[in-house]
Design a protein around this motif. Structure first.
Motif, short mmCIF file in Angstrom:
data_model
loop_
_atom_site.label_atom_id
_atom_site.label_comp_id
_atom_site.label_asym_id
_atom_site.label_seq_id
_atom_site.Cartn_x
_atom_site.Cartn_y
_atom_site.Cartn_z
N CYS A 89 0.86 -1.20 0.00
CA CYS A 89 0.00 0.00 0.00
C CYS A 89 0.88 1.24 0.00
N CYS A 130 0.60 3.38 3.18
CA CYS A 130 1.30 2.77 4.31
C CYS A 130 2.81 3.01 4.18
N HIS A 178 -3.88 1.07 8.48
CA HIS A 178 -4.55 0.80 7.21
C HIS A 178 -6.00 0.35 7.41
N HIS A 229 -6.54 2.72 0.77
CA HIS A 229 -6.23 3.12 2.15
C HIS A 229 -7.06 4.38 2.37
ZN ZN Z 1 -2.31 1.36 3.66
#
Ligand code: ZN
Ligand code: 5GP
Length: 134
Positions: A3, A6, A45, A96
């Motif tokens: 992600c 992230c 997340h 996300h």
């Molecule tokens: Zn994420």
């Protein structure tokens, strides 16, 4: 998890971070509508609004409020839109949870989405369906 947001939280890829708390991060969108367009995310997340606990959403919206005010007093914008594309069908590209804080000024030429009218009885029927599950 692969992600991109992230990775920005973790400092694995660069991000122009403008505000953070233990729970929340705000950073500039790499392709802004206008300069200062900011994304506000929970550091943890969650894919979308339904996944995030109310307490986290509260912290995220408090940060959105701070960023909005900063766009006005720091960058002299006159207003801002707060949008959240919830799910791919709604245009969510990064899975996300993130709120866009999009700075606006009078005459900037941006238009919101087109609106339609209800057919006869459609508004009432729609409200009834929603009320049953709320
Ligand atoms: Zn994420
Ligand atoms: P969505 O359509 O998911 O609501 O919006 C994703 C947003 O993330 C887009 O406005 C896009 O410009 C932004 N974005 C995508 N990748 C990156 C990135 O690596 N860094 C930053 N700062 N923004 C990104």
């Amino acid at each position: 998890m692969d992600c991109v947001f992230c990775k920005i939280v973790a400092g694995e890829i660069p991000g122009a971070k403008v505000y953070e708390t233990d729970e929340v991060l705000a950073f500039l969108d790499i392709n802004p509508v206008h300069p200062g367009h900011t994304l506000v995310i929970p550091k943890k997340h969650y894919a979308n609004i339904e996944e995030a606990p109310a307490e986290v959403l509260s912290q995220v919206i408090s940060a959105v409020k701070k960023v909005g005010l900063a766009l006005k007093i720091g960058l002299n914008y006159q207003g801002y839109n707060v949008t959240e594309n919830n799910d791919p069908a709604a245009g969510q590209l990064i899975a996300h949870l993130h709120f866009h804080v999009i700075p606006r000024f009078e005459g900037d030429g941006l238009k919101l989405w087109p609106q339609r009218q209800y057919s006869a009885g459609e508004l009432e029927a729609t409200a009834e369906k929603l009320k049953k599950v709320l």
